[in-house]
Design an enzyme around this catalytic site. Sequence first.
Site, PDB file in Angstrom:
ATOM      1  N   ASP A 144     -54.232-147.985  17.574  1.00 34.14           N
ATOM      2  CA  ASP A 144     -54.816-146.986  18.477  1.00 34.14           C
ATOM      3  C   ASP A 144     -53.925-146.836  19.711  1.00 34.14           C
ATOM      4  O   ASP A 144     -52.916-147.545  19.854  1.00 34.14           O
ATOM      5  CB  ASP A 144     -56.243-147.437  18.851  1.00 34.14           C
ATOM      6  CG  ASP A 144     -57.151-146.278  19.250  1.00 34.14           C
ATOM      7  OD1 ASP A 144     -56.638-145.182  19.554  1.00 34.14           O
ATOM      8  OD2 ASP A 144     -58.387-146.478  19.273  1.00 34.14           O
ATOM      9  N   GLU A 201     -63.961-145.991  18.475  1.00 32.14           N
ATOM     10  CA  GLU A 201     -62.726-146.782  18.615  1.00 32.14           C
ATOM     11  C   GLU A 201     -63.066-148.260  18.802  1.00 32.14           C
ATOM     12  O   GLU A 201     -62.372-149.136  18.285  1.00 32.14           O
ATOM     13  CB  GLU A 201     -61.905-146.281  19.796  1.00 32.14           C
ATOM     14  CG  GLU A 201     -61.275-144.922  19.539  1.00 32.14           C
ATOM     15  CD  GLU A 201     -60.556-144.368  20.748  1.00 32.14           C
ATOM     16  OE1 GLU A 201     -59.546-143.707  20.555  1.00 32.14           O
ATOM     17  OE2 GLU A 201     -61.004-144.587  21.884  1.00 32.14           O
ATOM     18  N   GLY A 222     -56.010-139.758  19.940  1.00 29.76           N
ATOM     19  CA  GLY A 222     -55.202-139.451  21.122  1.00 29.76           C
ATOM     20  C   GLY A 222     -53.795-139.032  20.746  1.00 29.76           C
ATOM     21  O   GLY A 222     -53.411-139.035  19.570  1.00 29.76           O
ATOM     22  N   SER A 223     -53.033-138.692  21.775  1.00 30.48           N
ATOM     23  CA  SER A 223     -51.709-138.107  21.540  1.00 30.48           C
ATOM     24  C   SER A 223     -50.670-139.151  21.149  1.00 30.48           C
ATOM     25  O   SER A 223     -49.565-138.783  20.741  1.00 30.48           O
ATOM     26  CB  SER A 223     -51.258-137.349  22.800  1.00 30.48           C
ATOM     27  OG  SER A 223     -51.221-138.230  23.904  1.00 30.48           O
ATOM     28  N   LYS A 252     -60.022-147.649  27.424  1.00 29.61           N
ATOM     29  CA  LYS A 252     -59.892-146.594  26.436  1.00 29.61           C
ATOM     30  C   LYS A 252     -61.026-145.587  26.641  1.00 29.61           C
ATOM     31  O   LYS A 252     -61.975-145.869  27.345  1.00 29.61           O
ATOM     32  CB  LYS A 252     -59.973-147.177  25.020  1.00 29.61           C
ATOM     33  CG  LYS A 252     -58.704-147.951  24.660  1.00 29.61           C
ATOM     34  CD  LYS A 252     -58.700-148.430  23.222  1.00 29.61           C
ATOM     35  CE  LYS A 252     -59.083-147.395  22.232  1.00 29.61           C
ATOM     36  NZ  LYS A 252     -58.278-146.158  22.291  1.00 29.61           N
ATOM     37  N   GLY A 253     -60.851-144.426  26.010  1.00 28.17           N
ATOM     38  CA  GLY A 253     -61.910-143.426  26.096  1.00 28.17           C
ATOM     39  C   GLY A 253     -61.495-142.153  26.799  1.00 28.17           C
ATOM     40  O   GLY A 253     -62.324-141.271  27.013  1.00 28.17           O
TER      41      GLY A 253
HETATM   42  C1  5RP Z   1     -59.316-141.811  23.097  1.00 24.54           C
HETATM   43  C2  5RP Z   1     -58.509-142.946  23.583  1.00 24.54           C
HETATM   44  C3  5RP Z   1     -57.036-142.792  23.544  1.00 24.54           C
HETATM   45  O1  5RP Z   1     -56.490-143.794  22.760  1.00 24.54           O
HETATM   46  C4  5RP Z   1     -56.518-142.891  24.952  1.00 24.54           C
HETATM   47  O2  5RP Z   1     -57.169-141.906  25.729  1.00 24.54           O
HETATM   48  C5  5RP Z   1     -55.001-142.688  25.005  1.00 24.54           C
HETATM   49  O3  5RP Z   1     -54.694-141.366  24.653  1.00 24.54           O
HETATM   50  P1  5RP Z   1     -53.226-140.804  24.722  1.00 24.54           P
HETATM   51  O4  5RP Z   1     -52.407-141.577  23.750  1.00 24.54           O
HETATM   52  O5  5RP Z   1     -53.389-139.343  24.383  1.00 24.54           O
HETATM   53  O6  5RP Z   1     -52.736-140.987  26.137  1.00 24.54           O
HETATM   54  O7  5RP Z   1     -58.988-143.967  24.001  1.00 24.54           O
HETATM   55  O8  5RP Z   1     -60.683-142.031  23.297  1.00 24.54           O
END
Ligand code: 5RP
Length: 242
Positions: free
Chosen positions: A98, A120, A39-40, A111-112
């Site tokens: 994460d 994850e 993720g970002s 998450k996801g």
């Molecule tokens: C990916 C995830 C990411 O950790 C979650 O979506 C958060 O992403 P971001 O930091 O881009 O908001 O679970 O499957």
Amino acid sequence: MQQQTDAVKADALRMKEAAGRAAVDALVRSGMKLGLGTGSTAVHAIRRVGELMSRGILKDISAFATSFQAEIECENGGIPFYPLNSREMSAGLDLTIDGADEVDPQNYLIKGGGGALLIEKLAAYASASYAITVDESKLVAHLGMGFPVPVEVVPEARVQAGKALEKLGAAVALREALRKAGPVITEHGNIILDIRFASPPDPAALETDLNRIPGVVENGYFTRIRPVVYIARSNGTIEVRN
Ligand code: 5RP
């Protein structure tokens, strides 16, 4: 208006970077086996690990990458990564870092959002410690009222698992791909059903119950490992919540 939107985006980016870097600086030590998230926000943690390795501050790091995205970031950062079944990783991970889509007051998670929930969760539950990095927009009173809960399902179970989820009271939406016609296909060849409940359900019970539905591979509730959460605030501070 556009300038305002750009400023909001720049602030969000700064917060994600600050959270990722803070967790690495506080928790990662030489010799660790790391789970690296997707993720970002998680990319900033990966980049910080790579940066500290290139400066010789961190040594003997090995990693398990939770997605193609994380693998590419590891490659770019010169971080050696191995399969979870490999000899290097089979004793388990010291720490996984994460991101998350939602964090509630008990540090339960959804998450996801990036579709990588299955691996994850494997990394999280194979880790001695678990750290989550978020900006403050991810904090919620109740999970699942804003962000839907992703449920990864084998394609053959799309209709039957969907009906079973509706019987549990959920509204079900097949996750559509953005730049491809049709559904998102996960890195394990599955589809994602995003589910919503009208009122807050019990995340710990649902984490178990959703996986009892035939065809469900995993779901996006993370309640069985309590992370330390690094929260980047808009005032520039980092709050650490256990
Ligand atoms: C990916 C995830 C990411 O950790 C979650 O979506 C958060 O992403 P971001 O930091 O881009 O908001 O679970 O499957």
